[in-house]
Write a protein that holds these residues in place. Structure first.
Motif, short mmCIF file in Angstrom:
data_model
loop_
_atom_site.label_atom_id
_atom_site.label_comp_id
_atom_site.label_asym_id
_atom_site.label_seq_id
_atom_site.Cartn_x
_atom_site.Cartn_y
_atom_site.Cartn_z
N ALA A 107 62.97 -41.92 7.06
CA ALA A 107 61.63 -41.76 6.43
C ALA A 107 61.32 -43.37 6.21
N GLN A 108 62.06 -44.18 5.37
CA GLN A 108 61.56 -45.34 4.97
C GLN A 108 61.38 -46.35 6.15
N ALA A 109 62.01 -45.97 7.19
CA ALA A 109 61.82 -46.93 8.55
C ALA A 109 60.71 -46.78 9.14
N LEU A 110 59.61 -45.57 8.92
CA LEU A 110 58.71 -45.28 9.86
C LEU A 110 57.16 -45.99 9.38
N ALA A 111 56.46 -46.16 10.63
CA ALA A 111 55.32 -46.83 10.52
C ALA A 111 54.39 -45.80 11.31
N ALA A 112 53.02 -45.63 10.96
CA ALA A 112 52.13 -44.77 11.91
C ALA A 112 52.15 -45.74 13.15
N ALA A 113 52.05 -45.06 14.32
CA ALA A 113 51.83 -45.42 15.57
C ALA A 113 50.65 -46.10 15.85
N PRO A 114 50.56 -46.82 16.60
CA PRO A 114 49.15 -47.69 17.07
C PRO A 114 48.53 -46.54 17.87
N ARG A 258 65.61 -57.18 10.84
CA ARG A 258 66.01 -56.25 9.99
C ARG A 258 64.86 -55.25 10.00
N SER A 259 65.12 -53.94 9.86
CA SER A 259 64.16 -53.01 9.82
C SER A 259 62.99 -53.23 8.82
N ASP A 260 61.83 -53.20 8.60
CA ASP A 260 60.88 -53.42 7.54
C ASP A 260 59.51 -52.57 7.89
N ALA A 261 59.30 -51.35 7.49
CA ALA A 261 58.28 -50.63 7.91
C ALA A 261 56.89 -51.31 7.38
N ASP A 262 56.84 -51.96 6.23
CA ASP A 262 55.57 -52.60 5.65
C ASP A 262 55.06 -53.63 7.05
N GLN A 263 56.19 -54.52 7.20
CA GLN A 263 55.95 -55.50 8.33
C GLN A 263 55.46 -54.89 9.63
N LEU A 264 56.28 -53.71 9.92
CA LEU A 264 56.08 -52.93 11.26
C LEU A 264 54.48 -52.48 11.25
#
Length: 309
Positions: A107-114, A258-264
């Motif tokens: 869950a911590q890797a997710l970002a809302a899709a465009p 690396r995975s970063d949900a905030d950056q994504l």
């Protein structure tokens, strides 16, 4: 559910589409119904066994480190997401991947899709977009007025790197073939070098504060690229490691994403604002993924490939 997976390391023919059980999310995980994943060169390197010391696999393995889809189930402890939400993520390199109808994601890797691109096409953003962002703004800090060279700008990472460096106010020189030159120029490149006509080290106009090398280069070519860096500048490479030049204060860095949900999420916001374009060279079905790997191995992929599920 349907999934493409492999039971041993090997060539592209080890990939097979099979029926397998739909997974259930554990604590901190969500189950994503996959709309799309994308092919990344590292998928082929992992499949071939070149990276097994770094990213050991548990067989059978499903490839696909990018995912775009909708949340189907929530695992215990997940409170920040809801079923039905459209999401994108960069998955762990050696976890079960998204070349399937469903995939588990932290869950911590997710970002809302465009919202401004097709959901499946959003799978072309996470891994390569994060690579470009981290290279330019974590491994170094590109600023307005700097000169930046993106070597390999026609590729997926390169396209995002040109856009992001241009938006930061840098003067961007990009290497690209005639096939991708117009697209790269539209991203904001100030100068295009056709690497098929002349080596970049001969065609470049002066030196650069930042050189981002995304192309596979020989040791000699890599040393030549270091020579294009200004005193005190930096060469970043996602491919061939480069020697430093301490006499001139030139730093060289191997870039590992690396995975970063905030950056994504920040990249997604740029997509929805219309300032970051997502380019998809082709779309194929899940059953065609083995052929995509084969074309990658032979060097004939046209660019970023999205696998629709």
């Amino acid at each position: 559910m349907k999934a493409v997976r492999y039971h041993r390391y090997g060539d592209s023919d080890v990939l097979v589409q099979e029926e397998t059980e739909r997974p259930a999310p554990g604590t901190g995980q969500v189950l994503v119904k996959v709309n799309g994943t994308s092919f990344n060169p590292v998928d082929a390197a992992i499949r071939a066994g070149y990276l097994q010391q770094v990213f050991p696999l548990h067989f059978p393995h499903v490839p696909g480190i990018d995912v775009a889809g909708t949340i189907a189930e929530l695992g215990e402890g997940v409170e920040s997401w809801s079923v039905g939400a459209a999401v994108v993520a960069f998955l762990p390199m050696n976890a079960t991947g998204a070349a399937a109808e469903y995939v588990l994601a932290p869950a911590q890797a997710l970002a809302a899709a465009p919202k401004t691109v097709e959901l499946a096409d959003a799978a072309a953003l996470p891994a390569v977009g994060l690579t470009a962002w981290q290279a330019l703004f974590e491994y170094t800090d590109v600023k307005a007025g700097q000169r930046v060279l993106v070597n390999g700008a026609g590729g997926a990472v390169g396209g995002y790197a040109v856009q992001l460096a241009h938006q930061a106010g840098a003067h961007v020189t990009a290497t690209a073939s005639a096939r991708s030159g117009d697209r790269v120029r539209s991203y904001g490149a100030d100068q295009i070098i056709d690497y098929t006509a002349a080596p970049v080290t001969q065609a470049a106009d002066g030196q650069f504060d930042v050189v981002l090398n995304l192309a596979t280069t020989s040791p000699e070519e890599t040393v030549d690229l270091v020579g294009l860096v200004r005193d005190g500048g930096v060469l970043l490479s996602t491919t061939t490691p480069a020697p430093e030049d301490p006499a001139r204060g030139v730093r060289t860095v191997s870039v590992f994403v690396r995975s970063d949900a905030d950056q994504l999420a920040g990249l997604v916001a740029r997509v929805d604002a219309g300032t970051l374009r997502v380019h998809v060279a082709e779309r194929v079905t899940l059953a065609e993924l083995p052929a995509v790997h084969a074309r990658s191995d032979s060097g004939t992929l046209p660019g970023k490939t999205v696998i629709t599920v």
